[in-house]
Enzyme design. Structure first.
Site, PDB file in Angstrom:
ATOM      1  N   LEU A 205      10.318 -35.503 -33.616  1.00 60.26           N
ATOM      2  CA  LEU A 205      11.102 -34.911 -34.718  1.00 60.26           C
ATOM      3  C   LEU A 205      10.891 -33.503 -34.528  1.00 60.26           C
ATOM      4  CD1 LEU A 205       9.561 -36.881 -37.894  1.00 60.26           C
ATOM      5  CD2 LEU A 205      11.811 -37.029 -36.871  1.00 60.26           C
ATOM      6  N   ASP A 206      12.118 -33.030 -34.955  1.00 62.61           N
ATOM      7  CA  ASP A 206      12.412 -31.295 -34.985  1.00 62.61           C
ATOM      8  C   ASP A 206      11.378 -30.697 -35.575  1.00 62.61           C
ATOM      9  OD1 ASP A 206      14.562 -32.087 -33.438  1.00 62.61           O
ATOM     10  OD2 ASP A 206      15.943 -31.811 -35.398  1.00 62.61           O
ATOM     11  N   THR A 207      11.105 -29.487 -35.284  1.00 63.83           N
ATOM     12  CA  THR A 207       9.889 -28.643 -35.879  1.00 63.83           C
ATOM     13  C   THR A 207      10.216 -28.689 -37.424  1.00 63.83           C
ATOM     14  OG1 THR A 207       9.533 -27.469 -33.957  1.00 63.83           O
ATOM     15  CG2 THR A 207       8.793 -26.626 -35.890  1.00 63.83           C
TER      16      THR A 207
ATOM     17  N   HIS B  62      17.998 -33.358 -31.768  1.00 64.19           N
ATOM     18  CA  HIS B  62      18.888 -32.836 -33.135  1.00 64.19           C
ATOM     19  C   HIS B  62      20.078 -33.624 -33.353  1.00 64.19           C
ATOM     20  CE1 HIS B  62      16.163 -29.411 -32.662  1.00 64.19           C
ATOM     21  NE2 HIS B  62      16.768 -29.117 -31.605  1.00 64.19           N
TER      22      HIS B  62
END
Length: 382
Positions: free
Chosen positions: A246-248, A331
């Protein structure tokens, strides 16, 4: 006539005296004069009837202590005197008793039986009544594997009795075959065990669901010292892997496990496991936005298509939309919405395959249930 009667009486008394003389010469006393060994060093009188001249009265052994009648003194005086005096002999035949006679046989004590003889009798009786030893079949080593109901209980399917009922109802299968009897032994590391078509998780594998907060790096360790997933699974003896990334700045559901094959299949494009996201965007949005996303959006690395799209909430210009897709490129959701003109303000992953985030709080880690693990494995044909 009178003289003849007197002569006959005299002859009768003479005959009686001669009989007594013959018995005395033969050494056999009359019945009332017989003496028996009383264990006091001499002879004692035979029990007689009380009273009566010439017969010892009272009980056995009293003749030497009690007085005798006039006739008894004349007939048995010497023997009675012999019975009253002299030292007592504790062992052996008594003085004054006849060896081998009737009175001597009664007076002898029976010798004690040796203890060795009693011990032999006891051993013989025990051997006679002892139960035979059970002849058990020879076994070579211990039986391999564990009982199926024990493995099911450890995996969280209920008590052992409840797991036995699952087997009786034919809801359990091992390596593709339904189990129809109790007592089957399995190897949890090698055998595939399913309940109602779902693979159970054995004790050696761990499966967790984490609600990742925003700002946490999707890695178990971070060389730059930033907060990462490993900070939420400390004090674990087994190394865990995160399933996908998962993106930050993206928060929500991320899976952690030490089952390498399951983690690999869940992220492989071949199996196409669906992921669902909630995205906060600014509107207004056109009616055909969902159709455009489903038809495909061209990105720099190829087309990306959504499997499902719907508006969950709308407050003025603020929209909360739900996007489901099976791709896992970096993303991917942010890039797709930005490409159609709606950049994402906030993004949360709410579902990974059959596992839902639900009301799990941010930063909380929970262990997956056995049913959830079974659904995950079925999703990727494990």
């Amino acid at each position: 006539m009178r003289s003849s009667g007197r002569n006959s009486n005299r002859n009768h008394r003479g005959a009686g005296n001669s009989r007594d003389d013959r018995q005395k010469r033969a050494g056999r006393p009359r019945p009332e004069e017989r003496r028996y060994d009383a264990g006091s060093g001499g002879t004692a009188g035979k029990p007689g009837r009380p009273g009566g001249p010439g017969k010892p009265g009272g009980t056995k052994g009293q003749e030497g202590r009690q007085g005798q009648g006039p006739g008894g003194a004349s007939r048995g005086g010497p023997r009675a005197e012999a019975g009253t005096g002299g030292p007592k002999s504790p062992k052996g035949p008594k003085a004054g008793s006849r060896q081998g006679g009737k009175g001597g046989a009664r007076g002898h004590s029976v010798p004690a039986r040796p203890r060795e003889y009693d011990a032999r009798i006891e051993e013989r009786n025990r051997a006679r009544h002892a139960k035979p030893a059970l002849k058990l079949p020879k076994t070579f080593g211990e039986t391999e594997g564990e009982r199926l109901q024990k493995v099911l209980a450890r995996a969280g399917m209920g008590s052992r009795r409840a797991c036995e009922e699952l087997i009786d109802r034919r809801r359990v299968e091992v390596n593709g075959e339904i189990v129809v009897e109790q007592g089957l032994r399995v190897d949890p590391e090698k055998d595939e065990i399913k309940v109602d078509g779902l693979t159970i998780a054995t004790q050696s594998y761990l499966f967790f669901a984490l609600n990742k907060p925003a700002g946490v790096v999707s890695s178990m360790e971070d060389p730059e010292g930033r907060q990462c997933l490993g900070d939420y699974v400390t004090n674990r003896e087994t190394r865990l892997f995160h399933v996908g990334r998962l993106d930050t700045e993206t928060e929500g559901l991320i899976l952690l496990t030490n089952h390498g094959e399951l983690a690999h299949r869940l992220t492989h494009p071949r199996y196409g496991v669906a992921k669902t996201y909630l995205a906060a965007i600014q509107g207004p949005i056109p009616r055909d936005l969902g159709k455009r996303l489903k038809d495909g959006v061209k990105l720099e690395d190829g087309y990306a298509r959504a499997d499902h799209f719907k508006v969950v909430e709308n407050t003025g210009k603020n929209y909360l939309v739900e996007v489901t897709l099976h791709e896992g490129r970096k993303h991917i959701v942010r890039r797709m919405l930005a490409e159609v003109g709606f950049p994402v303000d906030k993004l949360v992953r709410t579902r990974f395959g059959p596992i839902a985030l639900g009301d799990q709080k941010s930063g909380w880690l929970r262990r997956l249930t056995n049913t959830e693990v079974g659904m995950l494995m079925r999703e990727v044909d494990l």
